[in-house]
Every structure is written in C-alpha cells, then in structure tokens.
Design an enzyme around this catalytic site. Sequence first.
Site, PDB file in Angstrom:
ATOM      1  N   GLN A   1      -5.425  -2.088   9.670  1.00  0.00           N
ATOM      2  CA  GLN A   1      -5.121  -3.403   9.105  1.00  0.00           C
ATOM      3  C   GLN A   1      -5.675  -4.512   9.998  1.00  0.00           C
ATOM      4  O   GLN A   1      -5.372  -4.573  11.182  1.00  0.00           O
ATOM      5  CB  GLN A   1      -3.595  -3.538   8.938  1.00  0.00           C
TER       6      GLN A   1
ATOM      7  N   ASP B   1     -12.024   1.607   3.654  1.00  0.00           N
ATOM      8  CA  ASP B   1     -12.206   0.160   3.557  1.00  0.00           C
ATOM      9  C   ASP B   1     -13.674  -0.200   3.334  1.00  0.00           C
ATOM     10  O   ASP B   1     -14.001  -1.309   2.945  1.00  0.00           O
ATOM     11  CB  ASP B   1     -11.718  -0.516   4.851  1.00  0.00           C
TER      12      ASP B   1
ATOM     13  N   LYS C   1       0.833  -1.206   0.000  1.00  0.00           N
ATOM     14  CA  LYS C   1       0.000   0.000   0.000  1.00  0.00           C
ATOM     15  C   LYS C   1       0.869   1.258   0.000  1.00  0.00           C
ATOM     16  O   LYS C   1       0.605   2.211  -0.720  1.00  0.00           O
ATOM     17  CB  LYS C   1      -0.905   0.018   1.239  1.00  0.00           C
TER      18      LYS C   1
END
Length: 294
Positions: free
Chosen positions: A97, A120, A53
């Site tokens: 995460q 997300d 990322k």
Amino acid sequence: MATVIDGKAVAQTIRSEIAEEVRLLSQKYGKVPGLAVVIVGNRKDSQSYVGMKRKACAELGIKSFDVDLPEQVSQADLIKQVHELNANPDVHGILVQLPLPKHINEEKVLTEISLEKDVDGFHPLNIGKLAMKGRDPLFLPCTPKACIELLQRSGVTIKGKKAVVVGRSNIVGLPASLLLLKADATVTIVHSHTSQPESIIREADIVIAAAGQPMMIKGSWIKPGAAVIDVGTNAVDDPTRKSGYRLVGDVHFEEASKTAGWITPVPGGVGPMTVTMLLKNTLEGAKRYIEQNN
C-alpha cells in the site's frame, strides 16, 4: 444529458464473473487465489482502502494475507516480508500500500515484488512492456485498467478517437495514456506545464481526468457527446455534512453532465472498479500459476 456510468454496478457484474472463476479453480484444482496486502503505518486513507480490499476478497472466495507493519519498520525488514510472500505458493498477488513512510525507498521496495505477483502492475518491467508495441505486461495497473473497462463496457469506441489524459502520474495518468494508445486512440497528455489546457481538452472525444485538482475541468471544456472518466477523489469542506467534507472529482460534474455523452460520478465511478481490477489481476495471476504447476 450525459449517461452516468455506474461504476458500482459494472464492478458488481465483474465481481460475479470473478467469483464464478474462483469457484471453478477451487473445484478443479482445490486451490483459490491468494492476495497479500502489506500496509506500513496507520494512515487513515490507506487503512480504509485496505479494509475494502479485505472485505472484497472474502466476498469472492479469494484468500487474504494481511501484513501490518509499524511506521518505523526498516526498509530491510519490509523487503524481507516481500521476499517471504514471493516464496509463498499460496500468494498469487502482492500489494504494498502506497505511499510508504519517507525513510523507505518506494522504487526499491516495488522492484523486489516478484513480476508474477505484481498485481498492482507497477513493476518497471510491467510498465516497460505496456509502453512497447507488441509486448504484453503480465498485469495492467488497476486504475487505468478500470478506466478502459468502464469505457468498453459502456459501449464507447476508443479506436481512432481523440483521447486526452489530464495528469501524468506513474499510477494513473501515464499508464492510462499507454493503454489508450494500445487501444488505437490518438492520445494527448495535459499536465501542470501545459499552456491552455482547456483548448486541448475541448477537442477530446474521451477525457480521463487524473490531476488531483477539485473540479478543475469545467463543463465548457467538454466537447458535446464526449466520454468523461473522472479519477479524481478530492475532499472539499462541506459544513452541511456530518464528516465536515464531501468528495468531488477533477471534473465539475453538474456542468459537465449537461454536455458530455457519458460521465462517471465521484464517488461511485472509478473507485469501486479499481479494487475490482485488483481482484481480477489476482485471479489472472492465480490461474497462470495454478495451471502451470498442476
């Protein structure tokens, strides 16, 4: 033989579109999108995904904010970090995460992320809007969005088709089925308690496999000409490889590619697209914020 959908190539195309939009934002407003990645502990798979990322952000001109916290961090301290990122006007996307360590309540933490920065797409309000007709979430979850984008960019018709989603996780299966429904497919979800899954899968024009079971779906389960999107990433032992393992999907690729019309490989299918969709969500969040505040 199936057309193999090259996720890397599609991702590259979308990334150049994103880079161009980032350049225009920067020119017009002197501001660029910012993505904050919060990682707790040092799981190898999380570290490598986060590394990807950060690298992708750098390539596209997106500013990366890194928050690395120790495994033992308290839930309160983690939430405090999230609140600080919520308040930072240069951060347009916040990603925590997953999975988080056992002592932290995942749902509690994700609900603290500002809705406008939930790149997300996992905030209950975003998922709730996704489930409702005529409502649009601010962000779509990255992996399901990647699946739909791969189908559309490959010229696969979704409207009126029979789609089967294998797996019902909050991260992929469930939102993927909701997105297919929004695109006017007739959707069936197959899961661990489904009896005779192969007979259901055999009827599908579109299969999205996200069960986390290596090569569970055999070639004989695939309807001739169907589009197969394989989200599975499973490590299986392979003594011929230096690493000792290789990655396979939830679909038996060799068998299925003889019958399917389109199929994604593992690796190189959905994977590269997932990170790209995260960057696209970050860009969309930044545009929304910067245009409203200038």
